[in-house]
Design an enzyme around this catalytic site. Structure first.
Site, PDB file in Angstrom:
ATOM      1  N   HIS A  35      17.046 -19.627   2.311  1.00 28.35           N
ATOM      2  CA  HIS A  35      17.953 -20.379   3.183  1.00 28.35           C
ATOM      3  C   HIS A  35      17.222 -21.561   3.793  1.00 28.35           C
ATOM      4  O   HIS A  35      16.000 -21.559   3.893  1.00 28.35           O
ATOM      5  CB  HIS A  35      18.499 -19.481   4.305  1.00 28.35           C
ATOM      6  CG  HIS A  35      19.266 -18.311   3.809  1.00 28.35           C
ATOM      7  ND1 HIS A  35      20.590 -18.396   3.454  1.00 28.35           N
ATOM      8  CD2 HIS A  35      18.899 -17.029   3.585  1.00 28.35           C
ATOM      9  CE1 HIS A  35      21.005 -17.215   3.037  1.00 28.35           C
ATOM     10  NE2 HIS A  35      19.999 -16.369   3.105  1.00 28.35           N
ATOM     11  N   ALA A  82       2.713  -0.051  -3.795  1.00 24.19           N
ATOM     12  CA  ALA A  82       3.862   0.335  -2.978  1.00 24.19           C
ATOM     13  C   ALA A  82       3.825  -0.386  -1.635  1.00 24.19           C
ATOM     14  O   ALA A  82       2.763  -0.526  -1.025  1.00 24.19           O
ATOM     15  CB  ALA A  82       3.868   1.847  -2.756  1.00 24.19           C
ATOM     16  N   ARG A 103      -2.245  -9.564  -2.217  1.00 22.55           N
ATOM     17  CA  ARG A 103      -3.384 -10.307  -2.774  1.00 22.55           C
ATOM     18  C   ARG A 103      -4.000  -9.439  -3.861  1.00 22.55           C
ATOM     19  O   ARG A 103      -3.742  -8.221  -3.920  1.00 22.55           O
ATOM     20  CB  ARG A 103      -4.397 -10.636  -1.691  1.00 22.55           C
ATOM     21  CG  ARG A 103      -4.993  -9.424  -1.030  1.00 22.55           C
ATOM     22  CD  ARG A 103      -5.928  -9.789   0.124  1.00 22.55           C
ATOM     23  NE  ARG A 103      -6.373  -8.606   0.823  1.00 22.55           N
ATOM     24  CZ  ARG A 103      -7.363  -7.810   0.437  1.00 22.55           C
ATOM     25  NH1 ARG A 103      -8.029  -8.050  -0.681  1.00 22.55           N
ATOM     26  NH2 ARG A 103      -7.699  -6.751   1.141  1.00 22.55           N
ATOM     27  N   LYS A 106      -8.022  -5.655  -7.275  1.00 13.78           N
ATOM     28  CA  LYS A 106      -9.043  -5.358  -8.284  1.00 13.78           C
ATOM     29  C   LYS A 106      -8.490  -5.633  -9.671  1.00 13.78           C
ATOM     30  O   LYS A 106      -7.278  -5.689  -9.883  1.00 13.78           O
ATOM     31  CB  LYS A 106      -9.524  -3.916  -8.193  1.00 13.78           C
ATOM     32  CG  LYS A 106      -8.487  -2.871  -8.566  1.00 13.78           C
ATOM     33  CD  LYS A 106      -9.103  -1.482  -8.495  1.00 13.78           C
ATOM     34  CE  LYS A 106      -8.197  -0.427  -9.072  1.00 13.78           C
ATOM     35  NZ  LYS A 106      -8.826   0.875  -9.153  1.00 13.78           N
TER      36      LYS A 106
END
Length: 114
Positions: A35, A82, A103, A106
């Site tokens: 929006h 998750a 981010r 690994k």
């Protein structure tokens, strides 16, 4: 084959492309919509109709309660932890991503890698 549980696909501002062998946990949200927050009140009712596509590569695993915001591209064999939130961007394959915002955590050491 793609495995999708009770996911929410928002197609307001783009398309969602999912490649083979990808898997989604419960309550996953893929959101292309956005929006205009700079416009008071009426901006909430204005949104682009395209350009915020989500592209999910082959063999991607998206964990329960993850949210993916478009435009976004996720490379092959990535894992989204998750509860993570992927902001718009490009995410390389073969990595685990997690957090809010997500981010790279690994690289995945695949069992069949010689």
């Amino acid at each position: 084959m793609v495995a999708v549980n009770n996911a929410h696909f928002n197609l307001s501002s783009g398309e969602i492309y999912i490649n083979d062998h990808s898997f989604f946990g419960n309550n996953v949200c893929l959101i292309t919509g956005t929006h205009q927050i700079q416009e008071r009140r009426v901006g909430r009712f204005k949104y682009p109709s395209s350009g915020r596509d989500i592209r999910i590569g082959k063999g991607v695993w998206v964990g329960t309660n993850a949210t993916i915001l478009g435009p976004c591209t996720i490379g092959d064999d990535a894992v989204i932890a998750a509860g993570s939130v992927l902001l718009p961007g490009e995410y390389e394959g073969g990595k685990v991503y997690g957090g809010v915002p997500a981010r790279a955590l690994k690289d995945i050491d695949f069992a069949d890698r010689k």
